[in-house]
Structures are given as C-alpha cells and as structure tokens.
Enzyme design. Structure first.
Site, PDB file in Angstrom:
ATOM      1  N   ASN A 270     -41.849  63.738  52.275  1.00  0.00           N
ATOM      2  CA  ASN A 270     -41.038  62.523  52.114  1.00  0.00           C
ATOM      3  C   ASN A 270     -40.493  62.430  50.697  1.00  0.00           C
ATOM      4  OD1 ASN A 270     -40.780  60.693  54.479  1.00  0.00           O
ATOM      5  ND2 ASN A 270     -42.980  61.006  54.567  1.00  0.00           N
TER       6      ASN A 270
ATOM      7  N   HIS B  51     -44.562  54.383  56.941  1.00  0.00           N
ATOM      8  CA  HIS B  51     -45.701  54.586  57.846  1.00  0.00           C
ATOM      9  C   HIS B  51     -45.211  55.252  59.132  1.00  0.00           C
ATOM     10  CE1 HIS B  51     -49.698  53.858  59.483  1.00  0.00           C
ATOM     11  NE2 HIS B  51     -49.131  53.481  60.604  1.00  0.00           N
TER      12      HIS B  51
ATOM     13  N   ASP C 274     -50.560  48.729  55.159  1.00  0.00           N
ATOM     14  CA  ASP C 274     -49.576  48.720  56.251  1.00  0.00           C
ATOM     15  C   ASP C 274     -49.274  47.317  56.772  1.00  0.00           C
ATOM     16  OD1 ASP C 274     -51.444  51.518  57.569  1.00  0.00           O
ATOM     17  OD2 ASP C 274     -49.812  51.507  56.101  1.00  0.00           O
TER      18      ASP C 274
ATOM     19  N   GLY D  41     -45.986  65.999  50.344  1.00  0.00           N
ATOM     20  CA  GLY D  41     -44.799  65.514  49.646  1.00  0.00           C
ATOM     21  C   GLY D  41     -43.469  65.771  50.323  1.00  0.00           C
TER      22      GLY D  41
END
Ligand code: GRF
Length: 233
Positions: free
Chosen positions: A13, A103, A144, A11
């Site tokens: 981000n 990503h 993605d 976590g």
C-alpha cells in the site's frame, strides 16, 4: 500536502502511495515512512525512493518519539498502511481528522483488535458474506473504528480462499487509498469529510492488475450455489 505513512510489513500500500504521489505536480508528497518493525519491507521501499524513514518501538506506544518525528517533518496527514499497532491516544488527538487507515474489509464488519491480514478474509468467508471490499476511515482511539471516508466492494467468489480474496481486496486497496489521499491533498485541508464526497464520485477506470475481476454488480449477484428457483405456478 506533507504525508507520513506508518507501515508494519511488506508495504505494497505504501508503494501504491509512493507511485501515485511521485509526480512533481502531485498535491501529496510522502515525506516520511515510519515502521515499528526493523527490516520491514516498507522501509526498503522508502529507501529505494529516497524518502526519510524511521523506526519506533515494536509495540508502537512511544508517543513522544512519534510526535517528534511527525513534527520534524512538518507532517500534515498521517496514513496507516498495513500498520498493525494501535496509535497512542496523544498522537491520535494531535492528528484528529488528519489520520487515515486502510482496512481490507467493509467496516464496521470484520474489524477490531486481532482482525488483520489473513484472519479478516477467513472471517469473511466463514460468514458467508457475498461481498467484501476495502475501507478507508479516519483513525480514532479504537482499532478500525473512526468515521468511514471511502469504501469499494469486492465480490466474494464461490471458489475463493482467504488468499485469493485477499489478493483481489489488496488490488482495490492500492487504488482506493491513493484516491482518498490525493482527494484530501487536492482540497488542501483537513476537510476529510469533503474529500469523502469527492471520493464517492466513481473512480475513473484504471488498468486492472492481472487477475483482478472487473467490478460489476452481476458478479455480486451471481449466487455461489444455484438458488432453488420457485416453481412457476
Ligand atoms: C493490507 O491488506 C492492509 O489493509 C492490511 O494489511 C495488509 C498490508 O499490506 N492492514 P501491505 O503491507 O501494504 O502490503
């Protein structure tokens, strides 16, 4: 803008988003954190900030529950931040153009099923690519794959390992993802494409985390091994 974050792991981000959206005047507010893993670090971070958190089935395929949670918290934008499961098609459809993913590579390269975490950086190094980076894109029904909203380059160093490269890319993710989310929120609508324009503006310099090299073109141009210089004729 009411934002939900989906995360499967540590976590960091999410933490960058929580910190960036903490100011009361922030245009974006994290109103829900969802994980497919009981005990995920991301859930602890949400708890520490008093943000509602919930778990869904480990395979992430419980579309009804996910849609119900998002509706219950009147979520306007969904952000996948280290979320490792494919989002069910019905949820993608309900949030088309309003769901972002970060990503740790320059998509469309080094993405797709199974390309997450350390494997991404191993593949970048194995390919000999001289530049990697981070990508924020809109989510569609494939891993993605959706339209790219923003990217930022990270030069690959000759002495890089998957871990050293991952650390520099992650530091860039922590800057790029909040910049995109705040740009979306500032524009107050789902016009993510317009927000993409906003994020193309050079990111204002922020304090670099320790150990993160400054981004300069020279870095990218420093060859990993001396190139055979053409003999002067
Ligand atoms: C990040 O590199 C993200 O791009 C990738 O998984 C990593 C998760 O990091 N999908 P964290 O859980 O946000 O710390």
């Amino acid at each position: 803008m009411r934002v939900a974050v989906l995360a499967s792991g540590h976590g960091s981000n999410l933490q960058a988003l929580l910190d960036a959206c903490a100011a009361p005047a922030s245009a974006a507010h994290i109103v829900l954190v969802v994980s497919n893993r009981e005990g995920a670090g991301a859930l602890e971070r949400a708890g520490a900030r008093g943000v509602p958190a919930a778990t869904i089935a480990p395979d992430g395929q419980d579309a009804d529950r996910l849609l119900a949670l998002l509706a219950e918290h009147a979520v306007e934008l969904v952000v996948l931040a280290g979320y490792l499961k494919r989002v069910p098609d019905r949820v993608v459809a309900a949030y088309r153009g309003r769901m972002l993913n970060v990503h740790p590579a320059l998509l469309p390269a080094f993405g797709g099923p199974g390309m997450y975490g350390r494997r991404v950086h191993e593949a970048v190094l194995a390919s000999g690519a001289r530049v990697s980076g981070a990508t924020v894109h809109l989510v569609d029904e494939q891993y993605d794959h959706g339209p790219i909203v923003a990217q930022w380059p990270v030069p690959v160093r000759p002495d890089d390992t998957p871990d050293t490269l991952a650390a520099r890319v992650l530091a860039v993710e922590h800057r790029l993802l909040p910049a995109v989310v705040l740009a979306c929120a500032a524009r107050g609508g789902a016009a993510l494409a317009a927000a993409a324009d906003a994020t193309r503006a050079p990111l204002r310099p922020v304090a670099r985390p320790a150990g993160v090299a400054p981004h300069s073109l020279d870095d990218a141009l420093v060859p990993s091994s001396p190139l055979p210089l053409k003999e002067r004729s």
